[in-house]
Write an enzyme that holds these catalytic residues in place. Structure first.
Site, short mmCIF file in Angstrom:
data_model
loop_
_atom_site.label_atom_id
_atom_site.label_comp_id
_atom_site.label_asym_id
_atom_site.label_seq_id
_atom_site.Cartn_x
_atom_site.Cartn_y
_atom_site.Cartn_z
N LYS A 209 0.81 -1.22 0.00
CA LYS A 209 0.00 0.00 0.00
C LYS A 209 0.85 1.27 0.00
CE LYS A 209 -4.40 -1.83 1.45
NZ LYS A 209 -5.47 -1.94 2.45
N ARG A 243 -3.65 -10.08 5.08
CA ARG A 243 -4.09 -10.17 3.68
C ARG A 243 -2.99 -9.60 2.78
NH1 ARG A 243 -6.33 -6.63 0.21
NH2 ARG A 243 -7.88 -7.35 -1.28
C1 7PJ Z 1 -8.30 -4.33 1.98
C2 7PJ Z 1 -9.36 -5.14 1.60
C3 7PJ Z 1 -7.92 -4.28 3.35
C4 7PJ Z 1 -9.70 -5.85 3.77
C5 7PJ Z 1 -8.58 -4.12 -0.13
C6 7PJ Z 1 -5.63 -3.31 -1.70
C7 7PJ Z 1 -6.91 -2.59 -1.80
N1 7PJ Z 1 -10.06 -5.91 2.47
N2 7PJ Z 1 -9.54 -5.00 0.26
N3 7PJ Z 1 -8.66 -5.06 4.20
N4 7PJ Z 1 -7.80 -3.72 0.88
N5 7PJ Z 1 -10.35 -6.59 4.68
O1 7PJ Z 1 -5.55 -4.50 -1.48
O2 7PJ Z 1 -4.59 -2.58 -1.86
O3 7PJ Z 1 -7.01 -3.58 3.79
S1 7PJ Z 1 -8.40 -3.62 -1.80
#
Ligand code: 7PJ
Length: 270
Positions: A209, A243
């Site tokens: 990020k 994640r």
């Molecule tokens: C997140 C997400 C996060 C959860 C995305 C990216 C953007 N779901 N979906 N937490 N970010 N739970 O992956 O850069 O931080 S999309």
């Protein structure tokens, strides 16, 4: 044991049909590699929620996500998660056997709460986002970001419990990068353990990020070391699921965290 969730983005540019492999083969190869690398979940998402992103229609999102979920389910018993805010997408994904609904809007869209409440086994992740992706990074403002994020998540847990969703099914996520300045993101990371007061496990996403890129000054494909550092900090502050895009490397990092936390003291404390 800290678990790793592998990210599988299914947006038009993620799988090209022009090369040697069909979209199916590319998606499957990527998913099965993440499973082999130790992912506990594969999170499939068809809506881009990056800063400035425009909304996607329900039909488009269904068309992107459902085939991929079905292909993976046919080839692997890995737990599947779907990254969506739309009740219709949740319902169809549930029919395909997903284990978790991961909603960056924390079940605030019409019908989402009911769609999840009907299925007793389903896990769910409630994420904090201030505003909407199109505009959320324009002027993020909080009096006290950690307190406000915690308050929001507590309210969403409460709404879920009132709708009949057992607390044991719920994960929460402060939503790094979702309507937060650089300072807000690092305050949240520094104080992450406070969110344990919510009494449910934490899931976090910091992989590649811009809060990392802004500090190390590197483009998105050169943020692995920064991502591992952030994942390690989050794990030490109590995150249960991380994640990420880079599953293999993150699983290794989490093994070191686990080994450290599991070390038994002999003698020194006597
Ligand atoms: C997140 C997400 C996060 C959860 C995305 C990216 C953007 N779901 N979906 N937490 N970010 N739970 O992956 O850069 O931080 S999309």
């Amino acid at each position: 044991m800290i678990q790793v969730m592998g990210i599988l983005n299914v947006t038009p540019d993620s799988f090209s049909d022009g090369g040697h492999f069909s979209g199916r083969d590319q998606a499957l190869r990527q998913a099965l590699q993440m499973v082999a690398d130790g992912a506990s979940y594969i999170d499939v998402g068809g809506e881009s929620t990056r800063p400035g992103a425009t909304p996607v229609s329900e039909q488009e999102e269904l068309d992107r996500v459902l085939p991929v979920l079905e292909w993976i389910a046919q080839e692997s018993p890995v737990a599947l998660s779907v990254d969506t805010s739309k009740a219709a997408v949740m319902r169809e994904a549930i029919k395909l056997g997903v284990t978790m609904i991961n909603d960056v809007r924390a079940l605030r869209e019409p019908g989402a709460l009911a769609a999840v409440a009907e299925h007793q086994q389903l896990q769910l992740c409630l994420m904090h986002m201030a505003g909407e992706p199109g505009t959320m990074q324009q002027q993020p403002q909080y009096q006290q970001v950690v307190t406000e994020v915690q308050q929001f998540l507590a309210e969403r847990i409460q709404a879920c419990v009132q709708a009949g969703i057992a607390r044991q099914r719920i994960f929460v996520d402060p939503g790094f990068g979702f309507g937060k300045s650089l300072g807000h993101n690092y305050q949240l990371l520094q104080q992450l353990e406070k969110l344990q007061q919510l009494g449910v496990p934490l899931l976090i996403g910091v992989s590649r990020k811009s809060m990392l890129g802004s500090v190390v000054n590197r483009p998105v494909n050169e943020r692995l070391a920064a991502s591992l550092a952030a994942a390690t900090i989050a794990a030490l502050k109590g995150a249960q699921i991380i994640r990420v895009h880079d599953v293999r490397e993150t699983v290794d990092a989490m093994r070191i965290v686990n080994a450290t936390m599991a070390a038994t003291m002999t003698g020194e404390n006597d």
